[in-house]
Design a protein around this motif. Sequence first.
Motif, PDB file in Angstrom:
ATOM      1  N   SER A   1       1.034  -1.433  -0.034  1.00 24.51           N
ATOM      2  CA  SER A   1       0.051  -0.125   0.170  1.00 24.51           C
ATOM      3  C   SER A   1       0.874   1.159  -0.042  1.00 24.51           C
ATOM      4  CB  SER A   1      -0.917   0.011   1.294  1.00 24.51           C
ATOM      5  OG  SER A   1      -0.338   0.147   2.359  1.00 24.51           O
TER       6      SER A   1
ATOM      7  N   LEU B   1       2.114   1.877  -3.512  1.00 26.18           N
ATOM      8  CA  LEU B   1       1.047   2.338  -4.183  1.00 26.18           C
ATOM      9  C   LEU B   1       0.565   4.039  -3.986  1.00 26.18           C
ATOM     10  CD1 LEU B   1      -1.373  -0.628  -4.390  1.00 26.18           C
ATOM     11  CD2 LEU B   1      -0.096   0.223  -6.100  1.00 26.18           C
TER      12      LEU B   1
ATOM     13  N   PHE C   1      -2.529  -7.692  -5.346  1.00 26.52           N
ATOM     14  CA  PHE C   1      -1.736  -6.512  -5.859  1.00 26.52           C
ATOM     15  C   PHE C   1      -0.456  -7.204  -6.872  1.00 26.52           C
ATOM     16  CE2 PHE C   1      -3.347  -5.311  -1.784  1.00 26.52           C
ATOM     17  CZ  PHE C   1      -3.691  -4.201  -2.092  1.00 26.52           C
TER      18      PHE C   1
ATOM     19  N   LYS D   1     -10.580   4.737  -3.743  1.00 29.88           N
ATOM     20  CA  LYS D   1      -9.644   3.658  -3.843  1.00 29.88           C
ATOM     21  C   LYS D   1      -8.325   3.809  -3.085  1.00 29.88           C
ATOM     22  CE  LYS D   1      -7.474   0.955  -7.687  1.00 29.88           C
ATOM     23  NZ  LYS D   1      -7.273   0.830  -8.885  1.00 29.88           N
ATOM     24  N   MET D   2      -7.776   4.959  -3.167  1.00 29.26           N
ATOM     25  CA  MET D   2      -6.283   4.958  -2.385  1.00 29.26           C
ATOM     26  C   MET D   2      -6.554   5.178  -0.961  1.00 29.26           C
ATOM     27  SD  MET D   2      -3.163   5.144  -1.912  1.00 29.26           S
ATOM     28  CE  MET D   2      -3.146   4.749  -3.902  1.00 29.26           C
TER      29      MET D   2
ATOM     30  N   ASN E   1      -8.794   3.207   0.731  1.00 30.64           N
ATOM     31  CA  ASN E   1      -8.754   1.943   1.115  1.00 30.64           C
ATOM     32  C   ASN E   1      -7.706   1.192   1.058  1.00 30.64           C
ATOM     33  OD1 ASN E   1     -11.649   0.657   1.775  1.00 30.64           O
ATOM     34  ND2 ASN E   1     -12.207   1.824  -0.113  1.00 30.64           N
ATOM     35  N   THR E   2      -6.818   1.642   0.116  1.00 27.55           N
ATOM     36  CA  THR E   2      -5.488   1.009   0.090  1.00 27.55           C
ATOM     37  C   THR E   2      -4.609   1.253   0.996  1.00 27.55           C
ATOM     38  OG1 THR E   2      -5.591   0.847  -2.493  1.00 27.55           O
ATOM     39  CG2 THR E   2      -3.310   0.933  -1.569  1.00 27.55           C
TER      40      THR E   2
END
Length: 327
Positions: free
Chosen positions: A36, A39, A68, A155-156, A158-159
Amino acid sequence: MMKITREQSDNFKKFISCHDKFIVTGHKEPDGDCLSSCLGIAYILDSMKKPYMLINAGPFKRVETKKFAPLFSPEVPFMSREDRNSTGLIIVDCSEMHRLGDISEDLKDMDTFIVDHHKTSDLTGDKVIIDPESPAAAYLVQQLIEVTVGNIDTKMANTLLFGMSTDTGYFRYLKTDSADFFRATARLVDSGANPREIYQEMTNGKPWNTRKLLGIMLEHSERHCNGKLVVTYETQEDTKKFGKEGRDTDALYSLMLEVEGVEAVAFVRQDTEATCTMGLRSKDKCDVSQIAAKFGGGGHKNASGASLDGKLAVIMPQLIKEFSKVL
């Protein structure tokens, strides 16, 4: 627990501006925090329209990390001297090149920025953001996103929450000075992160053979140091019988640390005829990072590990001896 300073964020932005493209990577056998965080850095580079490549030596053993794997290349592409000079290397959740695995040799001598939270690192400088008190590298990356990009999409969010949750045992290992960390997670929830779905992602889908292997490791376990230390192991025969995928040593550590009087847990796996992997966990007082360092490893005060040469019959007594000095 550190809040990233203006100087540190400025140094990071300067590093980004000084390179045309980037390689983003983290330690081998990546966990949720490592991935994470990678990302999260990619999210920043996307916002700045900077090309990059995500690389990790793998393997992606944990069930929750497999999704991932397609995002990361296992190899460093060939680069000319000109390419290397224009490419910045950003390493997250790791401060030691050898912990990058097989890709480490191909990444040596590149201009590098490090974002990490491991206690055994002693690096300093204007291309380093390291806070051993931070519960997760993703927490540091979140702060960088907030000062460089601003708003974080769902989305980010959650990541990042996934990474912060996995490295804290879904917040079980946090200390009393964690208010800023919880405020950061609250901002992620405000951005749309779903704590319930993340918990299910972390805990569901374990293969049946991992439960059987857990039983074997429990059978192998022994107590030492007046009951304060639990030591167990996995042989090559165990691995062959139950497989390498989806292993769940986290469940083992949790079960053993819940036992009355136990302060530390050590697990050693015989990977090959000549090499082993070691995992160490502890409660507050015992600093297992210092013990891991004696075997060429490192990590956090209460969660560390090492990869080393040797056989179980030799390593186990040495490990117990080191623990007997502190327990």
